[in-house]
Design an enzyme around this catalytic site. Structure first.
Site, mmCIF file in Angstrom:
data_model
loop_
_atom_site.group_PDB
_atom_site.id
_atom_site.type_symbol
_atom_site.label_atom_id
_atom_site.label_comp_id
_atom_site.label_asym_id
_atom_site.label_seq_id
_atom_site.Cartn_x
_atom_site.Cartn_y
_atom_site.Cartn_z
ATOM 1 C CE LYS A 147 14.641 -8.913 -7.587
ATOM 2 N NZ LYS A 147 13.482 -8.097 -7.163
ATOM 3 C CB SER A 191 10.446 -10.585 -7.602
ATOM 4 O OG SER A 191 11.004 -9.279 -7.520
ATOM 5 C CB THR A 201 8.087 -2.777 -8.717
ATOM 6 O OG1 THR A 201 9.378 -2.948 -9.304
ATOM 7 C CG2 THR A 201 7.244 -1.856 -9.589
ATOM 8 C CB SER A 223 9.962 -7.257 -5.229
ATOM 9 O OG SER A 223 9.098 -7.766 -6.217
#
Ligand SMILES: *[C@@H]1O[C@H](CO)[C@@H](O)[C@H](O)[C@H]1NC(C)=O
Ligand SMILES: *[C@@H]1O[C@H](CO)[C@@H](O)[C@H](O)[C@H]1NC(C)=O
Ligand SMILES: *[C@@H]1O[C@H](CO)[C@@H](O)[C@H](O)[C@H]1NC(C)=O
Ligand SMILES: *[C@@H]1O[C@H](CO)[C@@H](O)[C@H](O)[C@H]1NC(C)=O
Ligand SMILES: CC(=O)N[C@H]1CO[C@H](CO)[C@@H](O)[C@@H]1O
Length: 546
Positions: A107, A188, A209, A212
């Site tokens: 990521k 995300s 968090t 995600s």
């Protein structure tokens, strides 16, 4: 039990028993969209291909589909050279372990000290450099993995705007899911999930968090593990909150996820959260064995599920019931339960990141060796983002940053570590509230929930959870747009997952549960994404499936 299922389970047991020693009789290398890490190892061992061939094939696949999916922001320009050197090492010294020569995507918030950027999707950090590899990147390289590139993400890990689109970043463009036209990839860790779903790498790393890893794994038909806070180092990862950020594997199978997890866990002097209470790390792949689940109690918090009555949820519930039936067939006890203090937990999950973000961001920025825009604090990042048309402000606002700065102004004064000032407001919830209470009271192995409502409970409590595919929206499911109105969130054929939520350090038990459900349900195999690259390895006849 359905006779077909019984047949299948028997066949799987035989298969599982031979995996450890090498490929089963009649094994052939599958298409890259289905290739597991074990398939890749067997292919490399048998000389079906080498890692150089594999890297070139994955890069060609990225080139084929990335214009449409925007899952990858950068290829690693050194990937082919790294593969060649690992090929040589395999020939002379043998493989380092199961990840030797296996291409993996990171990521775009996990820093590497090489030719690649680490931007969290913002031009603010384009061209910034770090003093060393992040611990996660170093551990993967030490295990022999090839960092193939960086995957796109919701900008700033979705910690910027209320008017966001999942998977959008100014630097990476709009990531799309591959199962439906204009599919919301969730986020995300959007690019990591989409890349794994269509086979652009063997696996990917995400960060979580608050959802995600779980949320994008859910919508892209893959497995994701949200790790216990402190199991994985956050060194040189662009942060949201040190009390919540975690790193986890995203993969096509539970066993692949377990193999990647093994490589990235452990103590790290650069991250003090890793050292305090970590127990001995088990061998996670040992949990990947088919077995009776009679010793497992799974709690279903019906109070949360009952709140959901919209059309699309009912197809999700049907798929969820099927999974529960399979678990019961496998011997597990399904128990009714509740999550107390649900509302308080929901509030704490937002307050903790507000309290942590300004100090944690500044700490990351202070470690940069090159910082092209000289941004060292959240107020500076805020000013810069206001002034840059590419960041699409104000159409995409900066609500979360403003709220974090407001909290600091109101409640923390000069105390940059605002968490301490607010601890009394939510600290007790971490201990008494949330899903820990039913786990203890009802002596549960884990809680199960449809993944779309699972992420909230393991964020602020720092516990582990895992998602795996449980079904697809049926042909008559309504098409629902996501909040901003530009992406399709749910529609026929889009995948959905089931999550197990455990205690802290419960990854082994969760993998065991997920592996056993995956082997008995085989949901991922039922449906292919709409966009799949066509490049495959050029295999000798003896290795070819067709
Ligand atoms: C990898 O395999 C290719 C052929 O598929 C070959 O040309 C190349 O030399 C091999 N590389 C190494 C390092 O073995
Ligand atoms: C970052 O991206 C820029 C622009 O695409 C590129 O020129 C540069 O080589 C990349 N890497 C680093 C470390 O700056
Ligand atoms: C950042 O700071 C350096 C050193 O003070 C300066 O040379 C450079 O112009 C600054 N860059 C920007 C974009 O403000
Ligand atoms: C959110 O974004 C959409 C699409 O660009 C835009 O039409 C809308 O005005 C934005 N809303 C806010 C509150 O900025
Ligand atoms: C780094 C990268 O992939 N950038 C792309 C971001 O998205 C825009 C538009 O979608 C592309 O033009 C860039 O190439």
């Amino acid at each position: 039990m359905d006779p077909m299922l019984l047949l299948f389970v028997t066949a799987t047991s035989i298969w599982a028993s031979v995996v450890a020693g090498g490929p089963p009789r009649g094994w052939r290398f599958p298409d890259l969209i289905d290739a597991t890490i074990s398939d890749i190892q067997w292919g490399l061992e048998k000389g079906c291909f080498n890692s150089t061939d594999l890297v070139k094939a994955y890069l060609a696949r990225i080139f084929e589909v990335n214009g449409r999916l925007r899952a990858v922001t950068e290829d690693n320009p050194d990937a082919v050279a790294i593969a060649a050197s690992l090929d040589k090492e395999r020939l002379t010294k043998g493989p380092r372990g199961p990840l030797h020569g296996v291409p993996i995507l990171l990521k775009n918030n996990i820093a590497t000290k090489d030719k690649m950027n680490n931007t969290a999707g913002s031009y603010a950090l384009l061209g910034a450099t770090v003093p060393r590899d992040s611990t996660i990147a170093r551990k993967l390289r030490d295990a022999g993995a090839i960092i193939l590139g960086k995957s796109n993400m919701s900008q700033w890990s979705n910690w910027r705007s209320r008017n966001f689109s999942n998977g959008w970043s100014s630097h990476g463009g709009q990531t799309l899911g591959a199962y439906y036209q204009n599919q919301d990839p969730e986020g995300s860790s959007s690019g990591s999930a989409v890349a794994v779903s269509v086979g652009l790498a063997a696996a990917a790393i995400g960060t979580e968090t608050l959802g995600s890893v779980l949320a994008p794994a859910n919508r892209n038909g893959i497995v994701g593990i949200k790790t216990t806070l402190g199991l994985t180092s956050r060194d040189l990862i662009i942060p949201i909150s040190e009390h919540m950020d975690t790193v986890g594997p995203m993969a096509r199978t539970v066993e692949d996820a377990a193999q990647v997890l093994q490589a990235i866990v452990g103590e790290d002097p650069h991250d003090r959260f890793t050292s305090t209470t970590m127990p001995t790390i088990p061998k996670y792949t040992d949990a990947c064995r088919l077995r009776n689940l009679a010793d497992m109690r799974i709690g279903i918090p019906w109070d949360l599920i009952k709140g959901l009555e919209e059309d699309f949820v009912s197809s999700e519930l049907q798929a969820f019931f099927k999974m529960l039936a399979i678990l019961e067939e496998a011997g597990a006890q399904i128990v009714d339960t509740t999550i107390p203090k649900a509302t308080e937990i929901m509030q704490a999950q937002i307050l903790v990141p507000f309290a942590d973000f300004p100090a944690n961001l500044a700490s990351y920025l202070s470690q940069l060796t090159t910082n092209p825009n000289n941004i060292t604090t959240l107020p500076q990042l805020r000013e810069w983002t206001h002034s840059q048309p590419l960041e699409e402000y104000p159409g995409r606002d900066i609500y979360y940053w403003d709220a974090a700065l407001q909290l600091h102004a109101d409640e923390c004064g000069s105390n940059t570590h605002c968490y301490a000032s607010n601890k009394a407001r939510y600290g007790h919830l971490v201990v008494v509230g949330g899903h820990f209470a039913p786990l203890e009271a009802d002596k549960l192995t884990a809680l199960a929930l449809p993944t779309s409502i699972a992420p909230f409970w393991t964020g602020v409590t720092g516990a582990a959870s895992i998602t795996l595919p449980m079904g697809y929206y049926p042909e008559d499911a309504p098409v629902q747009l996501s909040r901003r109105g530009d992406l399709v969130n749910t529609a026929p054929g889009i995948p959905m997952g089931i999550s197990f939520l455990g205690r802290k350090w419960s990854e082994y038990e969760l993998i065991e549960l997920a592996y056993n459900l995956e082997a008995r349900s085989r949901v991922r195999q039922r449906r292919k994404p709409k966009i799949v690259p066509s490049t495959e390895l050029n295999l000798p006849r003896a290795c070819r499936a067709r």
